[in-house]
Design an enzyme around this catalytic site. Structure first.
Site: not given
Length: 817
Positions: A113, A116, A518, A707, A711
């Site tokens: 659970c 843990c 962009d 990308d 950026d």
């Protein structure tokens, strides 16, 4: 497979050897079967390191390591753990981040659970040298980062053993076997509990009937003792995991749901056994067996759902084939893929899966990347193109030069990013975990108060009412409410081409107000081509193209790719001005290429886009120290699904904007084609970041999609950042999610699914809290019997898991008119 080893277990780990495999290691002069290449490598390393005594210690004993909790590790366990410090063995599952900083993924046995997870994380980070430890409740994997000069991996794994858990290096084949072993154990425990419950219930019916109609003492005594005998294996075997977890949690001073469960089951059994021995009072063997059975049913079905999501990551790494064809001195040799090294030359035949990341050095073909990107159409690849492990060569044989192997491949990186996203807990998950931990203490306190109250007014019913309170209020559903939903949604988006790498993404996408793009490589395809060249000097076209190609040779920007095929020489002293252009020297002469303002500054002229040959298209200027040399016009295509995607995003209530460093006529052209009203152009990376921060300071929740290297600052600064699959490695590293597929429409799927995820999380949490608020008073007033409480708690957990599994399918997009 050799019939000699048919049906045998792996000599090293003890798991079953999969049918159709043949991995053998020579141990002490005897050929021994191995279940996978990992065990074979470990076994051979044990022998080559002179540690054969490890197997001598183990022979004749159970291969499974006993449950440990604070005790000294057996010698054979210590020997095995020390082997994981070997660099050769670590190659498959450990990555080096810095000189002494390493990261590994382990599979943890024994997690039941959220408590843990909390215990493991807090225990591991307390170890000297461990920088970070995160454990995933859903798939039971731990990602650990440590300083190798301070602590060894074997010491970390020993620390896991010392708190009652067991760690294994993560390998998909190995984990599949562990999952299957866990399933078999759970099914056996469930079977024993079910059989015991049916037998005890038959006895209990006789006792209930006897209490109404009368029963002889000898028959009542016989039935009670028979029930005790049948219930004992249910308690000692089926309910054993509850007691082990409870003892571990009490020793670690952290309460989990296993504590009240163990008190309820153990208390009911002991009270019933005492009543049987002394021939006084009531017996609750039916409640013991029924409660154990229904709780195990809930955990079994929960385990099945967890295995389903865990196998998604395994399926990725299982894409890597077991063997590869290596070429040396013109000879082809079939070797295990794990033995490949960087710079090896390998042959990949049509229909075969690529075993390692590499670059094509001979041949051309089309590559099926659907398993990674979700794109079903193969991609054409030729000499110089890079290919990723796990993808399939479709048409022609190709030769590759290996660039990355093992944990350093792109496929492994994707799996690690996926695990990182699942491990990181959003705010709502942290709150749920905290509430669950306090909730257990409240349950125990409430049970004590209820017990004292009923003992004072009705001692005969006090025990079973207290039992019902303990059982009915276990916070299983509360602990499962968030992680199951997040894991299901994350896995669904990955299968459709959007890889989430940070835990907060689903939460922040659901509440986003602005989405900013962009231009080049994001709204457009980024496959720029040279449309025309306008000369400004006496140099010819080939010369200026060669100069431009030399400057752009090492750039990863989409613009640079348009010049790569013209390269004939090399530039030196390259300097990149983010968002502006590049400067370098060729044969001692300085040149610049990029925006007109930046490039023309080299020759002390003031040129802008208005000075370009025309105002249409995207123009770059090449300048020397004396004068401008040439204008280059680049051409790019808008991604085919972009107009429809932006229209849906607007309909979903998002403010769509474009933020670009470009200031050419192409900006206006793209904006008009996509109906984007808010356009900010000619911005530097710093200006982009400042604009995003300004929006966020005004209350906007911004998603940035980009990308390029320019950026990176804005991707890092936005609340949510998404990098395109073609983005630079640095951009991907700084992004919160990666659009592996080139289909920009997946952004719509992400927004819709994230909103549905938040809705389901709220539903799950509301249900879990509502159930406990209703069930607790009813149990405290004596209206709920223990077996009813067990059924209610199990059903509550299953409702939460079932509701979360609705996220395994994408939300249907409504068509745009």
């Amino acid at each position: 497979m050799n019939s000699k080893f048919e049906g045998q277990a792996c000599f090293h780990c003890g798991l079953d050897v999969p049918k159709g495999t043949l991995f053998i290691a020579d141990i002490n002069g005897t050929a021994q079967p191995m279940c996978c290449p990992g065990c074979k490598a470990v076994a051979e390393t044990i022998v080559s390191s002179g540690l054969e005594h490890y197997y001598k210690y183990r022979q004749g004993d159970s291969v499974a390591i006993p449950e440990l909790s604070g005790t000294d590790l057996p010698t054979n366990v210590q020997d095995e753990l020390q082997l994981y410090d070997n660099n050769t063995i670590q190659k498959a599952f450990v990555i080096s981040l810095q000189d002494d900083l390493k990261e590994a993924t382990l599979v943890i046995e024994g997690i039941t659970c959220a408590a843990c997870v909390w215990l493991l994380e807090h225990h591991l980070v307390k170890q000297s040298g461990v920088e970070q430890a995160s454990v995933n409740l859903t798939n039971h994997r731990a990602r650990i980062r440590w300083h190798d000069d301070t602590i060894q991996l074997s010491q970390i794994m020993a620390a896991i053993y010392h708190v009652g858990y067991k760690g294994h290096p993560y390998h998909p084949d190995k984990e599949e076997q562990l999952l299957e072993l866990e399933k078999k154990r759970a099914f056996r425990r469930l079977g024993v509990a079910g059989l015991g419950m049916m037998q005890v219930m038959m006895m209990s019916i006789a006792l209930y009937a006897g209490a109404l109609q009368g029963i002889e003492d000898k028959f009542e005594t016989f039935i009670r003792w028979t029930s005790l005998i049948i219930a004992t294996p249910v308690l000692l075997y089926s309910a054993r995991p509850f007691f082990i977890a409870a003892i571990r949690d009490i020793k670690s001073r952290y309460l989990s749901m296993d504590v009240p469960v163990s008190i309820a089951v153990g208390g009911a059994y002991l009270a019933s056994a005492w009543a049987t021995i002394t021939q006084s009072g009531e017996v609750y063997f039916d409640s013991v067996t029924m409660f154990t059975f229904f709780l195990l049913i809930g955990r079994y079905l929960e385990m099945q759902a967890r295995h389903r999501t865990g196998r998604a990551g395994n399926a990725l790494l299982n894409l890597i084939p077991a063997s590869a064809i290596r070429i040396r001195e013109g000879n082809e040799t079939l070797i295990p893929a794990t033995e490949l090294n960087i710079d090896d030359i390998i042959l990949v035949k049509p229909g075969h899966t690529i075993p390692a990341d590499g670059i094509i050095i001979e041949g051309y073909s089309s590559i099926d990347e659907s398993a990674l990107t979700g794109e079903y159409l193969p991609i054409n690849k030729t000499i110089g193109d890079s290919v990723a492990s796990g993808t399939i060569n479709v048409e022609s044989p190709v030769q590759l030069k290996v660039t990355d192997v093992g944990a350093d491949t792109k496929l492994s990186a994707i799996v690690r990013l996926l695990e990182r996203a699942q491990e990181e807990k959003p705010a709502v998950a942290k709150i749920a975990d905290k509430v669950a931990s306090y909730f257990v203490a409240s349950v125990l306190l409430t049970a004590a108060i209820v017990s004292l109250f009923w003992w004072s007014i009705d001692p005969q019913n006090a025990f079973w009412i207290t039992l019902s309170v303990l059982v009915v209020t276990c916070p299983c559903a509360l602990s499962l409410a968030t992680p199951t939903a997040l894991t299901a949604a994350t896995g669904t988006l990955r299968q459709h081409g959007l890889l989430i790498t940070r835990g907060h993404v689903l939460e922040s996408l659901a509440t986003a107000t602005h989405i900013i793009f962009d231009k080049t490589g994001t709204l457009t395809e980024g496959n720029l081509s040279l449309k025309s060249t306008q000369l400004c000097s006496d140099l010819d076209t080939q010369t200026v193209l060669g100069i431009a190609a030399a400057l752009e040779a090492h750039s990863e920007h989409p613009i640079a790719k348009a010049f790569h095929k013209y390269q004939t020489q090399t530039a030196k002293a390259l300097n990149v001005e983010l968002g502006q252009g590049l400067e370098g020297t060729i044969e001692g002469v300085s040149y610049r290429i990029g925006k007109p303002e930046y490039s023309s500054a080299l020759c002390q002229q003031q040129l802008t886009y208005k000075d370009a040959p025309d105002l249409d298209g995207q123009w770059l200027l090449l300048c020397g120290t004396q004068s401008p040399l040439a204008w280059f016009c680049l051409n790019d295509q808008i991604r085919k699904d972009t107009p429809r995607t932006l229209a849906i995003l607007r309909r979903l209530g998002l403010n769509v904007q474009m933020l670009t460093g470009d200031n050419s006529g192409a900006v206006k052209e793209v904006a008009n084609a996509l109906n984007i009203k808010d356009v900010i152009s000619n911005t530097s990376p710093q200006e982009k970041l400042a604009y995003i921060q300004k929006l966020q300071s005004q209350g906007a929740k911004v998603v940035m999609v980009g990308d390029g290297i320019n950026d990176i600052p804005v991707l890092a600064g936005a609340q949510t950042s998404i990098a395109m699959g073609s983005a630079t490695d640095l951009a991907k590293t700084n992004a919160d999610a990666i659009l592996i597929s080139s289909d920009i429409g997946r952004l719509v799927d992400a927004i819709l699914l994230s909103r549905k995820t938040q809705s389901i999380i709220r539903q799950n949490l509301s249900w879990a809290l509502l159930y406990n608020l209703i069930a607790l008073p009813l149990a405290a007033m004596g209206f709920i019997a223990p077996y009813m409480a067990a059924i209610g708690m199990s059903v509550s957990s299953l409702i939460v898991v079932g509701n979360a599994l609705r996220l395994t399918k994408l939300v249907r997009r409504n068509p745009v008119k």
